[in-house]
Design a protein around this motif. Structure first.
Motif, PDB file in Angstrom:
ATOM      1  N   TYR A 114       0.845  -1.197   0.000  1.00 13.98           N
ATOM      2  CA  TYR A 114       0.000   0.000   0.000  1.00 13.98           C
ATOM      3  C   TYR A 114       0.879   1.246   0.000  1.00 13.98           C
ATOM      4  O   TYR A 114       2.065   1.207   0.321  1.00 13.98           O
ATOM      5  N   VAL A 115       0.266   2.367  -0.367  1.00 15.16           N
ATOM      6  CA  VAL A 115       0.962   3.644  -0.535  1.00 15.16           C
ATOM      7  C   VAL A 115       0.142   4.750   0.109  1.00 15.16           C
ATOM      8  O   VAL A 115      -1.089   4.768   0.002  1.00 15.16           O
ATOM      9  N   VAL A 116       0.832   5.645   0.793  1.00 16.87           N
ATOM     10  CA  VAL A 116       0.228   6.896   1.263  1.00 16.87           C
ATOM     11  C   VAL A 116       1.053   8.033   0.669  1.00 16.87           C
ATOM     12  O   VAL A 116       2.284   7.972   0.684  1.00 16.87           O
ATOM     13  N   GLY A 117       0.394   9.048   0.122  1.00 15.54           N
ATOM     14  CA  GLY A 117       1.165  10.112  -0.517  1.00 15.54           C
ATOM     15  C   GLY A 117       0.503  11.473  -0.447  1.00 15.54           C
ATOM     16  O   GLY A 117      -0.703  11.587  -0.194  1.00 15.54           O
ATOM     17  N   ASN A 118       1.311  12.485  -0.673  1.00 15.56           N
ATOM     18  CA  ASN A 118       0.832  13.863  -0.774  1.00 15.56           C
ATOM     19  C   ASN A 118       1.561  14.576  -1.903  1.00 15.56           C
ATOM     20  O   ASN A 118       2.789  14.483  -2.015  1.00 15.56           O
ATOM     21  N   ALA A 119       0.807  15.287  -2.724  1.00 21.92           N
ATOM     22  CA  ALA A 119       1.364  16.141  -3.768  1.00 21.92           C
ATOM     23  C   ALA A 119       0.974  17.577  -3.447  1.00 21.92           C
ATOM     24  O   ALA A 119      -0.176  17.853  -3.068  1.00 21.92           O
ATOM     25  N   TYR A 120       1.920  18.497  -3.574  1.00 23.15           N
ATOM     26  CA  TYR A 120       1.710  19.876  -3.139  1.00 23.15           C
ATOM     27  C   TYR A 120       1.788  20.870  -4.297  1.00 23.15           C
ATOM     28  O   TYR A 120       2.569  20.695  -5.238  1.00 23.15           O
ATOM     29  N   HIS A 121       0.978  21.918  -4.180  1.00 25.07           N
ATOM     30  CA  HIS A 121       0.987  23.066  -5.087  1.00 25.07           C
ATOM     31  C   HIS A 121       1.201  24.309  -4.218  1.00 25.07           C
ATOM     32  O   HIS A 121       0.340  25.174  -4.129  1.00 25.07           O
ATOM     33  N   LYS A 122       2.343  24.383  -3.574  1.00 29.96           N
ATOM     34  CA  LYS A 122       2.586  25.446  -2.600  1.00 29.96           C
ATOM     35  C   LYS A 122       3.354  26.636  -3.185  1.00 29.96           C
ATOM     36  O   LYS A 122       3.160  27.772  -2.752  1.00 29.96           O
ATOM     37  N   LEU A 123       4.230  26.390  -4.147  1.00 29.42           N
ATOM     38  CA  LEU A 123       5.064  27.457  -4.697  1.00 29.42           C
ATOM     39  C   LEU A 123       4.767  27.744  -6.163  1.00 29.42           C
ATOM     40  O   LEU A 123       5.253  28.729  -6.709  1.00 29.42           O
ATOM     41  N   SER A 124       3.955  26.919  -6.776  1.00 28.16           N
ATOM     42  CA  SER A 124       3.759  27.000  -8.225  1.00 28.16           C
ATOM     43  C   SER A 124       3.071  28.274  -8.691  1.00 28.16           C
ATOM     44  O   SER A 124       3.224  28.684  -9.836  1.00 28.16           O
ATOM     45  N   GLN A 125       2.304  28.920  -7.813  1.00 28.68           N
ATOM     46  CA  GLN A 125       1.542  30.091  -8.237  1.00 28.68           C
ATOM     47  C   GLN A 125       2.246  31.415  -7.920  1.00 28.68           C
ATOM     48  O   GLN A 125       1.637  32.487  -8.019  1.00 28.68           O
ATOM     49  N   ARG A 126       3.519  31.354  -7.598  1.00 26.78           N
ATOM     50  CA  ARG A 126       4.277  32.580  -7.303  1.00 26.78           C
ATOM     51  C   ARG A 126       4.749  33.244  -8.580  1.00 26.78           C
ATOM     52  O   ARG A 126       5.294  32.601  -9.478  1.00 26.78           O
ATOM     53  N   SER A 140      -3.658   8.806  -3.665  1.00 23.09           N
ATOM     54  CA  SER A 140      -3.717   8.983  -2.216  1.00 23.09           C
ATOM     55  C   SER A 140      -3.770  10.457  -1.839  1.00 23.09           C
ATOM     56  O   SER A 140      -4.503  10.858  -0.927  1.00 23.09           O
ATOM     57  N   SER A 141      -3.012  11.271  -2.573  1.00 27.13           N
ATOM     58  CA  SER A 141      -3.018  12.708  -2.312  1.00 27.13           C
ATOM     59  C   SER A 141      -4.394  13.313  -2.570  1.00 27.13           C
ATOM     60  O   SER A 141      -4.858  14.179  -1.834  1.00 27.13           O
ATOM     61  N   GLN A 142      -5.058  12.835  -3.607  1.00 25.91           N
ATOM     62  CA  GLN A 142      -6.372  13.372  -3.966  1.00 25.91           C
ATOM     63  C   GLN A 142      -7.460  12.917  -2.999  1.00 25.91           C
ATOM     64  O   GLN A 142      -8.374  13.686  -2.672  1.00 25.91           O
ATOM     65  N   THR A 143      -7.371  11.680  -2.529  1.00 24.10           N
ATOM     66  CA  THR A 143      -8.435  11.117  -1.694  1.00 24.10           C
ATOM     67  C   THR A 143      -8.165  11.280  -0.205  1.00 24.10           C
ATOM     68  O   THR A 143      -9.096  11.179   0.610  1.00 24.10           O
ATOM     69  N   GLY A 144      -6.897  11.491   0.159  1.00 25.47           N
ATOM     70  CA  GLY A 144      -6.540  11.554   1.566  1.00 25.47           C
ATOM     71  C   GLY A 144      -6.542  10.188   2.240  1.00 25.47           C
ATOM     72  O   GLY A 144      -6.553  10.097   3.473  1.00 25.47           O
ATOM     73  N   LYS A 145      -6.489   9.127   1.436  1.00 30.22           N
ATOM     74  CA  LYS A 145      -6.549   7.769   1.976  1.00 30.22           C
ATOM     75  C   LYS A 145      -5.407   6.929   1.417  1.00 30.22           C
ATOM     76  O   LYS A 145      -4.877   7.219   0.350  1.00 30.22           O
ATOM     77  N   PRO A 146      -5.033   5.860   2.124  1.00 31.49           N
ATOM     78  CA  PRO A 146      -4.041   4.936   1.576  1.00 31.49           C
ATOM     79  C   PRO A 146      -4.604   4.246   0.332  1.00 31.49           C
ATOM     80  O   PRO A 146      -5.825   4.096   0.190  1.00 31.49           O
ATOM     81  N   VAL A 147      -3.711   3.848  -0.563  1.00 29.89           N
ATOM     82  CA  VAL A 147      -4.103   3.078  -1.744  1.00 29.89           C
ATOM     83  C   VAL A 147      -3.501   1.689  -1.604  1.00 29.89           C
ATOM     84  O   VAL A 147      -2.274   1.537  -1.507  1.00 29.89           O
ATOM     85  N   PHE A 148      -4.350   0.686  -1.583  1.00 27.63           N
ATOM     86  CA  PHE A 148      -3.911  -0.691  -1.428  1.00 27.63           C
ATOM     87  C   PHE A 148      -3.845  -1.376  -2.791  1.00 27.63           C
ATOM     88  O   PHE A 148      -4.691  -1.168  -3.656  1.00 27.63           O
ATOM     89  N   PHE A 149      -2.841  -2.236  -2.964  1.00 26.31           N
ATOM     90  CA  PHE A 149      -2.705  -3.024  -4.180  1.00 26.31           C
ATOM     91  C   PHE A 149      -3.315  -4.394  -3.949  1.00 26.31           C
ATOM     92  O   PHE A 149      -3.466  -4.850  -2.817  1.00 26.31           O
TER      93      PHE A 149
END
Length: 358
Positions: free
Chosen positions: A200-212, A348-357
């Motif tokens: 399984y995988v847990v992840g986060n993708a960020y858009h924190k600096l892209s709009q500067r 996982s980043s979009q759903t806020g949940k782990p993704v199981f294989f």
């Protein structure tokens, strides 16, 4: 025997890696160049082909040439699967630039096409051919680190956002630094561990600096309105055997801890990292030790080639695998697992949940 090669996509990666590397391989001849921008294909022919080479703007016309043996797919990620499958169905072996595809479904369809047609398929993970990677892989294959149960895959840039082409276009690329450079670090790590069974995988993708606006960047400020991919992404991967992999990727991150296509491995008998050259650590006679590997002093290339350049070694082994009917170093089934994990981090980043294989 000389294999006739067709290049589909004559942009940055073709000019920066594929075409110069193929030119160094005696058994390869580039005979056809295709790009939707005809001027790019014309220039590629002038730089890497001969007077008899063909130029196309439609890849299907290139694939109709039955004399071509091999296709190198160097297009945006969105068309990797479509073109690779069409090429194999047209009777060509395929080297597809990384990542394998935008999705697991597309990557699997590429493998299915390879099996159905009997044509070879490989993915452009040239970092496997670096001297440090080759040395470390031999260490791992000899079980010198023991069971590797924790690893870190690192692809961190402080401010190096590619502003050209379609790099910032989520639709065309499927993602940003995770799918662009994180993919290399993950490929290296899985290869060293010889572990391709994620649980399984847990992840986060960020858009924190892209709009500067007017942001500091190696290639000049990016256009925030076109920056639709993440600027950084991180994943926590648990494998079926309990091993843990942490994946770090960024194009823009406020950090000084930078480095690309790097892995760190922790095993029961020792560890290794690429933080300051290649270092091996362990314990001997109740004492701890560190070894700095001197790769420039009489190092050995593990594949025949024209030099030490990883891209040239990649090209040579790929052509050799076709001529000798052996497996390429990068097997498509391995690249599929990389794509599965990257896709799961985004999900996982979009759903806020782990993704199981399965």
């Amino acid at each position: 025997m000389t294999l006739k090669i067709g290049i589909i996509g004559c942009g940055g990666i073709a000019n920066g890696k594929h075409m110069p590397s193929l030119k160094s391989v005696a058994e390869a001849e580039m005979v056809a160049f295709c790009d939707i921008v005809e001027e790019r294909a014309v220039k590629a022919k002038a730089d890497f082909g001969d007077a008899n080479a063909s130029v196309y703007t439609d890849y299907e016309e290139l694939l109709a040439d039955k004399t071509i043996d091999v296709i190198h797919v160097c297009t945006p990620n969105i068309s990797h699967a479509e073109i690779s499958i069409a090429a194999m169905e047209a009777g060509k072996h395929v080297m597809c630039e990384k990542p394998m595809a935008k999705s697991t479904e597309e990557a699997q369809s590429m493998i299915d096409a390879s099996k159905k047609t009997g044509k070879k398929l490989t993915i452009g993970y040239q970092n496997r051919f670096r001297k440090d990677s080759q040395f470390l892989q031999e260490v791992c294959a000899n079980n010198e680190l023991g069971e590797i149960y924790y690893a870190k895959a690192k692809a961190i840039r402080r401010r190096a956002v590619p502003t050209w082409g379609v790099f910032l276009d989520e639709e065309a690329q499927g993602g940003g630094p995770l799918i662009d450079i994180g993919t290399h670090a993950l490929d290296l790590t899985l290869w060293m561990m010889d572990n391709y069974k994620p649980k399984y995988v847990v992840g986060n993708a960020y858009h924190k600096l892209s709009q500067r606006e007017n942001a500091a960047n190696a290639w000049g400020p990016w256009d925030p309105s076109k920056f639709t991919v993440e600027d950084s992404a991180f994943g926590f991967i648990t494998m079926e055997n309990g091993a843990t992999i942490v994946l770090e990727s960024s194009w823009a991150l406020n950090t000084l801890d930078v480095g690309e296509a790097m892995t760190a491995l922790c095993g029961t008998e020792g560890g290794a990292d690429m933080e300051n050259g290649l270092r091996i650590n362990g314990e001997s006679h109740s004492q701890m030790y560190e070894k700095q590997i001197q790769l420039e002093a009489g190092g050995v290339d593990f594949y025949d080639g024209t030099g030490d350049d990883p891209a040239e070694l990649e090209a040579q082994q790929w052509i050799d695998s076709i001529l000798n009917d052996t497996d390429p170093v990068v097997k498509p089934e391995q690249a599929l697992v990389v794509t599965q994990i990257l896709e799961a981090i985004y999900e996982s980043s979009q759903t806020g949940k782990p993704v199981f294989f399965n």
